[in-house]
Design an enzyme around this catalytic site. Structure first.
Site, mmCIF file in Angstrom:
data_model
loop_
_atom_site.group_PDB
_atom_site.id
_atom_site.type_symbol
_atom_site.label_atom_id
_atom_site.label_comp_id
_atom_site.label_asym_id
_atom_site.label_seq_id
_atom_site.Cartn_x
_atom_site.Cartn_y
_atom_site.Cartn_z
ATOM 1 N N GLU A 126 -2.122 -1.314 9.646
ATOM 2 C CA GLU A 126 -1.510 -0.438 8.641
ATOM 3 C C GLU A 126 -2.410 0.766 8.347
ATOM 4 O O GLU A 126 -1.917 1.851 8.045
ATOM 5 C CB GLU A 126 -1.188 -1.228 7.367
ATOM 6 C CG GLU A 126 -0.019 -2.194 7.592
ATOM 7 C CD GLU A 126 0.293 -3.070 6.384
ATOM 8 O OE1 GLU A 126 0.258 -2.571 5.253
ATOM 9 O OE2 GLU A 126 0.583 -4.264 6.599
ATOM 10 N N HIS A 141 -1.976 5.376 9.309
ATOM 11 C CA HIS A 141 -2.218 6.581 8.491
ATOM 12 C C HIS A 141 -2.970 7.661 9.265
ATOM 13 O O HIS A 141 -3.159 8.763 8.759
ATOM 14 C CB HIS A 141 -3.056 6.223 7.254
ATOM 15 C CG HIS A 141 -2.312 5.436 6.221
ATOM 16 N ND1 HIS A 141 -1.513 6.025 5.264
ATOM 17 C CD2 HIS A 141 -2.237 4.111 6.002
ATOM 18 C CE1 HIS A 141 -0.998 5.092 4.500
ATOM 19 N NE2 HIS A 141 -1.414 3.911 4.925
ATOM 20 N N LYS A 184 0.805 -1.220 0.000
ATOM 21 C CA LYS A 184 0.000 0.000 0.000
ATOM 22 C C LYS A 184 0.844 1.279 0.000
ATOM 23 O O LYS A 184 0.558 2.203 -0.729
ATOM 24 C CB LYS A 184 -0.922 -0.009 1.212
ATOM 25 C CG LYS A 184 -1.955 -1.135 1.102
ATOM 26 C CD LYS A 184 -3.269 -0.768 1.699
ATOM 27 C CE LYS A 184 -3.485 -1.398 3.024
ATOM 28 N NZ LYS A 184 -4.889 -1.416 3.420
HETATM 29 P P1 NAD Z 1 -3.204 -10.613 8.630
HETATM 30 O O1 NAD Z 1 -2.697 -9.889 9.815
HETATM 31 O O2 NAD Z 1 -4.619 -11.088 8.643
HETATM 32 O O3 NAD Z 1 -2.297 -11.890 8.327
HETATM 33 C C1 NAD Z 1 -0.915 -11.805 8.228
HETATM 34 C C2 NAD Z 1 -0.357 -13.222 8.030
HETATM 35 O O4 NAD Z 1 1.071 -13.122 7.840
HETATM 36 C C3 NAD Z 1 -0.557 -14.150 9.235
HETATM 37 O O5 NAD Z 1 -0.920 -15.433 8.752
HETATM 38 C C4 NAD Z 1 0.829 -14.243 9.877
HETATM 39 O O6 NAD Z 1 1.074 -15.482 10.522
HETATM 40 C C5 NAD Z 1 1.712 -14.090 8.662
HETATM 41 N N1 NAD Z 1 3.055 -13.629 9.008
HETATM 42 C C6 NAD Z 1 3.397 -12.573 9.781
HETATM 43 N N2 NAD Z 1 4.743 -12.499 9.887
HETATM 44 C C7 NAD Z 1 5.245 -13.546 9.175
HETATM 45 C C8 NAD Z 1 6.558 -14.029 8.917
HETATM 46 N N3 NAD Z 1 7.618 -13.400 9.399
HETATM 47 N N4 NAD Z 1 6.702 -15.132 8.157
HETATM 48 C C9 NAD Z 1 5.616 -15.778 7.640
HETATM 49 N N5 NAD Z 1 4.354 -15.363 7.844
HETATM 50 C C10 NAD Z 1 4.172 -14.267 8.613
HETATM 51 O O7 NAD Z 1 -2.923 -9.702 7.311
HETATM 52 P P2 NAD Z 1 -3.988 -9.155 6.268
HETATM 53 O O8 NAD Z 1 -4.937 -8.243 6.955
HETATM 54 O O9 NAD Z 1 -4.486 -10.301 5.467
HETATM 55 O O10 NAD Z 1 -3.075 -8.194 5.324
HETATM 56 C C11 NAD Z 1 -1.999 -8.644 4.542
HETATM 57 C C12 NAD Z 1 -1.424 -7.470 3.753
HETATM 58 O O11 NAD Z 1 -2.307 -7.105 2.684
HETATM 59 C C13 NAD Z 1 -1.196 -6.211 4.555
HETATM 60 O O12 NAD Z 1 0.116 -5.744 4.324
HETATM 61 C C14 NAD Z 1 -2.195 -5.236 4.003
HETATM 62 O O13 NAD Z 1 -1.772 -3.892 4.021
HETATM 63 C C15 NAD Z 1 -2.332 -5.699 2.574
HETATM 64 N N6 NAD Z 1 -3.586 -5.234 1.968
HETATM 65 C C16 NAD Z 1 -3.550 -4.617 0.771
HETATM 66 C C17 NAD Z 1 -4.706 -4.147 0.179
HETATM 67 C C18 NAD Z 1 -4.684 -3.465 -1.174
HETATM 68 O O14 NAD Z 1 -5.741 -3.165 -1.701
HETATM 69 N N7 NAD Z 1 -3.543 -3.196 -1.771
HETATM 70 C C19 NAD Z 1 -5.931 -4.316 0.825
HETATM 71 C C20 NAD Z 1 -5.963 -4.979 2.041
HETATM 72 C C21 NAD Z 1 -4.775 -5.435 2.592
#
Ligand code: NAD
Length: 346
Positions: A209, A213, A139
């Site tokens: 995240e 902001h 993002k």
């Molecule tokens: P979440 O917190 O639900 O899940 C994160 C996952 O990553 C968990 O399974 C955790 O165990 C794993 N993890 C954390 N550290 C780790 C490591 N060192 N090694 C391996 N696995 C690890 O996350 P989420 O809410 O699904 O979001 C994921 C990402 O997607 C975020 O960075 C978010 O900003 C991004 N996102 C982007 C958009 C977009 O439109 N561009 C929209 C929503 C979310």
């Protein structure tokens, strides 16, 4: 060559390429990682074979069962608990890179906390000598700048890296790039998102995240907050996060694509963490001047029934497929969602 034979020859070449099965992995098995597994389950041409979370990995070159992975994660906290194919490990990403040899591409559904985390994961792929396609849904502009700085190393490593391929940045940025074509000059690109989720714990990283902001917060403050502190903050806002003038890489992507300057792009929105209905319709408005001198605005609005997960994971795999076509043609390095068309995965 008869006129009739040309289209059929072309279509058979195209369909043989687009019908190949692509084996992929997902890094991170939280909200988006689990949704990604469910998105892939009915697909004929893309199959989930590998996944990692913080505490474990699961890999089967023949394909993973999404429900089994999700149940293991929700019950024990890790896909490492999946029977037969799962394993609890430290350094799970490193393990998967080295063992999941059938995975041709990965969707990085990881938190980008700290703001350098995703770039450090990409370096792990480079250092391991891995080759294939990587897709992120990053993002922040400053996070994408780190990916762009890896261009030469990714190119040299034989990795095709697709960045900013979620919803925003991603789907909406790409829509803006297409909408811009009607104009001789772009005046503004305004992205407004509305996200509704039933509870914030389903998307912890996304919400942290987003909090980063808010005025008075930053990436490090949000990262350091305990779950209880996040819940307490959301109590004060009735579960709503209202965000404006966010640091979002849509600006950098549209500038790199030569469409407008980054300061002409604004991103903001509302996240309701207590209601799966969208608080407002996500849209992008592209305002510009036509060659005749008329000022106009194109608006692209997402259907309210589409969830954040659908609007992130769909594009992510569409771009993964596009990235694989580039990779097969020997084209490596970093590409943004605003410069390549996603391909549709059946
Ligand atoms: P979440 O917190 O639900 O899940 C994160 C996952 O990553 C968990 O399974 C955790 O165990 C794993 N993890 C954390 N550290 C780790 C490591 N060192 N090694 C391996 N696995 C690890 O996350 P989420 O809410 O699904 O979001 C994921 C990402 O997607 C975020 O960075 C978010 O900003 C991004 N996102 C982007 C958009 C977009 O439109 N561009 C929209 C929503 C979310």
């Amino acid at each position: 060559m008869s006129v009739a034979t040309v289209p059929s020859a072309v279509s058979s070449v195209m369909s043989s390429k687009s019908n190949e099965l692509i084996r992929v992995g997902v890094l991170g098995f939280g909200g988006l990682g689990q949704a990604a597994a469910r998105v892939l389950a009915p697909k004929q041409h893309m199959r989930l074979v590998a996944a990692a979370d913080r505490d474990g990995v699961v890999y089967d070159a023949d394909g993973l069962d999404a429900d089994q992975c999700i149940t293991a994660y929700r019950t024990g906290g890790s896909v490492g608990d999946v029977e037969t194919f799962g394993e609890r490990v430290e350094s799970s990403i490193d393990r998967l890179i080295k063992t999941a040899t059938a995975a041709e591409g990965y969707f990085l559904a990881l938190p980008n906390l700290p703001n350098t985390f995703m770039a450090s994961v990409v370096e792990q792929f480079i250092e391991a000598g891995w080759q294939g396609v990587l897709v992120d849904a990053l993002k922040r502009t400053s996070a994408m700048e780190q990916m762009l700085a890896l261009q030469d190393r990714l190119e040299g490593a034989g990795i095709t890296y697709m960045t900013g391929c979620g919803a925003t940045p991603g789907l909406l940025t790409a829509a803006a790039a297409i909408a811009a074509q009607s104009y001789a000059q772009i005046h503004s690109v305004k992205i407004t998102f509305g996200v509704g989720i039933a509870n914030w714990e389903a998307y912890r990283a996304t919400i942290r995240e987003d909090i980063a902001h808010m005025p008075g917060y930053g990436v490090e403050t949000a990262r350091a907050m305990t779950d209880e502190e996040v819940a307490a903050l959301l109590d004060t806002t009735n579960g709503i996060l209202a965000l404006e003038n966010m640091e979002h890489a849509d600006d950098l992507m549209l500038e790199l694509a030569g469409i407008c300057d980054r300061h002409q792009v604004t991103v903001g929105g509302v996240v309701d963490t207590r209601n799966p209905q969208q608080p407002l319709s996500t849209n992008v408005q592209v305002t510009g001047r036509t060659f005749e001198g008329k000022i106009s605005t194109h608006t692209f609005t997402l259907g309210d029934e589409t969830s954040m997960a659908a609007n992130v994971c769909g594009p992510a795999f569409g771009y993964l497929k596009a990235g694989r076509s580039l990779h097969q043609r020997g084209i490596y390095g970093v590409f943004t969602a605003a410069e390549v068309m996603p391909q549709f995965v059946r």
